[in-house]
Write an enzyme that holds these catalytic residues in place. Structure first.
Site, PDB file in Angstrom:
ATOM      1  CG  HIS A 305     -20.679 -30.990 -31.957  1.00 32.27           C
ATOM      2  ND1 HIS A 305     -22.296 -30.511 -31.605  1.00 32.27           N
ATOM      3  CD2 HIS A 305     -19.987 -29.565 -31.802  1.00 32.27           C
ATOM      4  CE1 HIS A 305     -21.938 -28.920 -32.163  1.00 32.27           C
ATOM      5  NE2 HIS A 305     -20.945 -28.650 -32.603  1.00 32.27           N
ATOM      6  CD  GLU A 316     -16.521 -34.445 -30.821  1.00 30.51           C
ATOM      7  OE1 GLU A 316     -17.011 -33.730 -31.779  1.00 30.51           O
ATOM      8  OE2 GLU A 316     -17.525 -35.268 -30.267  1.00 30.51           O
ATOM      9  CE  LYS A 337     -23.166 -30.951 -35.582  1.00 32.05           C
ATOM     10  NZ  LYS A 337     -22.924 -31.812 -34.591  1.00 32.05           N
ATOM     11  CG  HIS A 342     -23.560 -27.393 -37.177  1.00 29.88           C
ATOM     12  ND1 HIS A 342     -24.348 -28.004 -36.398  1.00 29.88           N
ATOM     13  CD2 HIS A 342     -22.388 -26.660 -36.359  1.00 29.88           C
ATOM     14  CE1 HIS A 342     -24.507 -27.684 -35.187  1.00 29.88           C
ATOM     15  NE2 HIS A 342     -22.254 -26.907 -35.499  1.00 29.88           N
ATOM     16  CG  PHE A 401     -20.585 -20.219 -31.486  1.00 31.12           C
ATOM     17  CD1 PHE A 401     -19.929 -21.671 -32.027  1.00 31.12           C
ATOM     18  CD2 PHE A 401     -20.527 -19.244 -32.192  1.00 31.12           C
ATOM     19  CE1 PHE A 401     -19.002 -21.102 -33.054  1.00 31.12           C
ATOM     20  CE2 PHE A 401     -20.279 -19.226 -33.967  1.00 31.12           C
ATOM     21  CZ  PHE A 401     -19.148 -20.175 -34.236  1.00 31.12           C
TER      22      PHE A 401
END
Length: 415
Positions: A305, A316, A337, A342, A401
């Site tokens: 991620h 992570e 990313k 993102h 989120f």
């Protein structure tokens, strides 16, 4: 011989800040060409973050008739274009296909927030009678999936997942469910986001989630680096053609990779911060490997991620160490990313596409801007330069989120 319920990827449609179409997207990833630049489109004065990863070369008229395009918000336009590219990449002939057996799931974090912002201003300045009658249809998050179905004439299962930055990871999982259950032969699955808007950027600035490296846009997204200061907001869409393997084989389709499993979890911890020990992420990866009936030691690569936030990157890393133990030191992990920015609700599908291509082409995309590794992030993140590798099993993580997590297992396919 195809095993019942196996799901494969036969088409990829990226519309991203680093390229539209498979070859342009992939070449940017492996060359480490950043898609981040100065935020364009509105006055950024007063915003602490004034950079973004935007899709500057998207020409809606190349994908939609003007009258049709006007009835869509940008996130839906991007989704339709990505779906068209994915179908073409899969050589899927819709004219001869049973369209009732083709579904669509599109994830998005915020949907048509630009229309919402514009019409709030109309409401405030000119009164309720001047609000657009199209507002609701423009802004609702499920309209991207609805528009893909309308433009392609596909009438199978059609859904939308709205789980913030995990939305398109969840979309892929939902599509796998449809295919395994025999409810469809083909599902277009992915995500779309076009939330680089004044209010959204202001909101993320208020949470101090965004990088403020405004004088160095290309260096701003730097996952796992000690100098990281937040993520870079982006926009885009990526759709995948997921297909039952027996269906793909019957029509002679090229198969990129197999979607061998998925895992979902919740942090149950905080609205915006990840679990400090990465418990939810580890649980998602464990569940994905169990679903795929694979041991952790079989995994070669993880597309992280990896947002470039201080808390997220450490959490992570801890999640990977928790799930993989000593094997974590033999894994390659990278964050694309760092290149794409993102893409919020489109991130999961875009990173799944990158992972599929890594499996198919034997190259790991790098984590660019990783010049001073954070001591708390101590894995092999494929820094700066792409790497050749014979990858057979890979994971891609999406965390949102709200603490919602999705992890997808992808396996090389021998054709």
């Amino acid at each position: 011989m195809s095993a019942p319920g196996r799901v494969v990827v036969t088409g990829i449609g990226p519309v991203t800040p680093v390229g539209i179409g498979v070859d342009a997207f992939w070449e940017s990833l492996i060359q480490g060409r950043s898609g981040v630049g100065k935020l364009e489109g509105f006055d950024t004065s007063g915003l602490s973050s004034r950079i973004a990863a935007q899709v500057h070369d998207f020409r809606v008229e190349e994908h939609l008739e003007p009258a049709v395009a006007r009835r869509m918000e940008r996130f839906a336009q991007l989704a339709v274009a990505a779906a068209q590219l994915a179908v073409a990449d899969a050589s899927l002939d819709l004219e001869t296909s049973n369209r009732a057996r083709i579904g669509c799931v599109v994830g998005t974090g915020i949907g048509g927030v630009a229309a919402f912002e514009a019409q709030v201003k109309v409401f405030a300045e000119r009164g309720p009678s001047r609000v657009s009658p199209h507002l609701v249809a423009l802004m609702i998050p499920n309209m991207a999936a609805g528009q893909v179905a309308m433009r392609l004439g596909i009438t199978g299962p059609n859904e939308c997942t709205v789980t913030a930055c995990a939305a398109s990871g969840h979309a892929i999982a939902r599509a796998v469910d449809f295919l395994r259950a025999g409810r469809a032969d083909v599902v277009l699955a992915g995500g779309a986001e076009a939330a680089v808007t004044p209010l959204t950027v202001a909101g993320f600035c208020a949470t101090r989630a965004l990088s403020t490296r405004n004088d160095d846009p290309e260096g701003a997204s730097r996952p796992f680096d000690a100098g990281r200061d937040g993520f870079v907001i982006g926009e885009g869409a990526t759709m995948l053609v997921l297909e039952r393997e027996d269906h793909a084989r019957a029509r002679g389709a090229r198969i990129y990779a197999e979607v061998a499993g998925y895992g979902l979890s919740a942090d149950a911890h905080h609205e915006t911060a990840p679990h400090p020990e990465g418990a939810g992420g580890a649980q998602a990866m464990r569940a994905a490997l169990e679903d795929a009936a694979l041991a952790p030691e079989t995994v070669d690569y993880i597309n992280a991620h990896g947002t470039s936030t201080s808390l997220g990157d450490i959490a992570e890393t801890l999640a990977i160490r928790s799930e993989f133990g000593s094997h974590a030191d033999r894994l390659a992990v990278s964050s694309t990313k760092s290149v794409t920015g993102h893409l919020l609700g489109a991130a999961g599908a875009t990173e799944a596409a990158a992972t599929v291509l890594a499996l198919a082409r034997g190259i790991l995309p790098p984590t660019i801007n990783l010049t001073d590794p954070d001591p708390a992030c101590d894995l092999d993140y494929v820094p700066l330069i792409a790497r050749k590798a014979n990858v057979r099993v890979a994971l891609t993580n999406s965390f949102g989120f709200g603490g919602q997590n999705a992890s997808i297992v992808l396996v090389a396919h021998d054709g």
